[in-house]
Design a protein around this motif. Structure first.
Motif: not given
Lengths: 383, 383
Positions: A40-41, A53-59, A85-87, A106-109
């Motif tokens: 991911g980037v 922050l969550w997805s960077e960690q997961v990746l 909430d993301t967690h 997780v991605c949100s927009t």
């Protein structure tokens, strides 16, 4: 097409009630393997949304089993509660899919600074899981739209393997980052390291060179997931080219659907001393509001191009600059060139070439014109 | 008021026929001494108009007898012929005034890439010289207008000495430079070195912190001329403060008359680690098109402020950022603060405070909202 074009993936898109207007707002993409490699980037903005922050960690584990995406709220600048909430979203997806939460991105927009309605989002994850399908790619692409007028998907590949993807993005498209939400999938049998390299090489020359309005989002994410389901390991160059092709296609779709835009502007910087110089000059031109207004007015105002070039640190001599607009060299050697009345700007695509006469490097940046519609879309309501 | 408020100066403003609509377009300011000390600051744009190149050269002598200013054409990107035209303008003024061409500065403003009609400009210099008057300051200020809706003048001073000035500027107001055409005059008995220091100290915290649309001009010039006619040599601090005051007043007038603007936005960055950090953050906020649209729509969209701060290299922690809009701390510790509905944005002035919680440095940047009128003014015709 979309994220289910590649074998080994299922997806779903539903209306969970996050958006007040009842439109689809929750997407789920699942990698059924056999592989679960991922890369991911993320946005270069230092103010990062909780899902980033969550997805960077997961990746960091190089593995993803699933991605949950929601529109209708960015979950950015929402403090510790936002991160919880993301967690919780990842935990919920993990539970219903029978995978680990550490393998769920997780991605949100949507609007910054508002907490997500978790009482709608969490049941929505369960509903989406129940509708997962090999044909769900298009529904997923629809569910991540915000002010997008159309959903964006793309596919490439050869010899039995495929790269597919979906994207959302309308305003806030700027470089130095991934620019929007994008999920790419492939059934090629490729490891995480290869995915990471191919993805970074591709985004650098595609999404990172799309600069619609100079604004950098807090949520931008591009993910690439590999299932290995084709059983084929392509040559790196072939694979990288397919990833680049899908990124390029999605990037072009983003530009064509940018908020309020009436012109797509291709800025090609040639004969720069270095590629960095070419990119710096291209971005400076792309961000010049006066030029963007002039293009909207179909006015080949090359003076505004020169004045944008003049603000950069790139190597050039002012009296050796040349500028072409739609094929007419309106500026030669820093001064008046061919007759500007020859420039035809009636069509949507506008092509500006800036020749720095300083070397042989080149780069292309894509942007849009600045219009009253852009102002309206971004002032009439919170987004 | 204006450039003739200080003793020892005469000025004129006439319609020389450079503008096709017949409006005033040529101004002349003359320093009758006894001193002819002068200083100047110029655009940081590397693509500089012919009059900027000329006047920079002339200022090296630290003396100016006169300034010729024209609207109706920038004489930028006009090659060797453009430079010859500037030279001829200075020669003409020198001839009719009986001074050396090397003591005549030239300023031009208008469309880039078009040669000036010298058959109108040169006779115009002669006509203007015939109309020089101690009351000509206002006419001079009117003659340098382009899309300005009002002319801008200011005056300050005490104890028998005066600093006065005039400015033009409507679009293309950006920092890192002088921002527009400004001529300041004083009858204080001050040498060139003192003028230079006072002018640089003043522009750094006034014109350089006005950023209407992020676009940097090829022609921006600020000149300060001293006649010594009061016979008074003020204390440096008093003099510098008067120069700063006039620059600040003119800068505010520029913001209030910026193209298409409906809001004047004061961005105050506080508790920054360094003043440079504060300026960088202030400019990043000032240049965020999405925020500028939100302010136009009277939407206290603090997420766009945070997302602009996040693109800088300034020292800060995202979860220690605070933002106030018109006195309401809508963002606290990087998250939701007071109720955004409390923010009243109905009035023209909007005050944004960005608290970086990283030190005790501060800086204020002024900008405008982004409006459909701005787009219209800059797309409907070439400027």
């Amino acid at each position: 097409m979309s994220v289910t074009a590649a074998k080994g993936f299922t997806a779903a898109g539903i209306a969970a009630g996050i958006k007040e207007n009842g439109n689809p707002d929750l997407a789920l993409v699942v990698n059924n393997g056999p592989r679960r490699a991922a890369a991911g980037v993320f946005t270069a903005n230092r103010v990062k949304a909780a899902p980033v922050l969550w997805s960077e960690q997961v990746l960091k584990g190089g593995q993803l089993a699933a991605v949950v995406l929601n529109s209708g709220g960015a979950n950015a600048c929402t403090g510790p509660k936002g991160f919880q909430d993301t967690h919780a979203t990842a935990e919920k997806a993990a539970e219903v899919l029978g995978v680990g939460a550490g393998e769920v991105a997780v991605c949100s927009t949507g609007l910054i600074g508002v907490l997500l309605p978790m009482d709608k989002l969490l049941p929505g994850v369960e509903t989406a899981a129940g509708q997962l399908s090999e044909h769900g790619g298009e529904k997923a692409a629809i569910a991540i739209k915000t002010t997008d007028t159309v959903h964006k998907t793309s596919v490439a590949g050869k010899d039995g393997w495929t790269v597919g993807g979906m994207a959302k993005g309308a305003g806030m498209l700027a470089p130095g980052l991934a620019t929007m939400l994008v999920v790419l999938t492939t059934d090629a049998d490729v490891d995480g390291e290869t995915l990471d390299k191919a993805l970074r090489d591709a985004t650098k020359v595609t999404f990172d060179r799309v600069d619609s309005d100079g604004c950098m989002s807090t949520n931008d994410t591009v993910l690439l997931l590999a299932s290995g389901a084709s059983g084929v390991t392509p040559a790196y160059d072939d694979f990288a080219e397919a990833v680049r092709q899908v990124c390029d296609d999605l990037g072009q779709q983003l530009i064509r659907d940018a908020e309020g835009a009436s012109k797509d502007i291709k800025i090609e910087v040639i004969n720069a001393a270095t590629e960095d110089d070419a990119v710096e000059v291209g971005r400076s031109i792309a961000r010049n509001n006066l030029l963007k207004c002039a293009v909207h007015g179909e006015d080949p105002n090359w003076g505004r191009v020169l004045s944008a070039i003049g603000t950069t640190k790139a190597a050039f001599e002012p009296d050796r600059l040349n500028v072409a607009i739609n094929g007419v060299w309106v500026c030669k050697n820093g001064g008046v060139g061919e007759d500007r009345d020859k420039v035809d700007m009636r069509y949507r695509e506008v092509h500006i070439v800036a020749d720095l006469s300083a070397g042989d490097a080149t780069a292309t940046i894509w942007t849009n014109d600045l219009t009253a519609d852009y102002v309206h879309e971004n002032s009439a309501y919170s987004s």
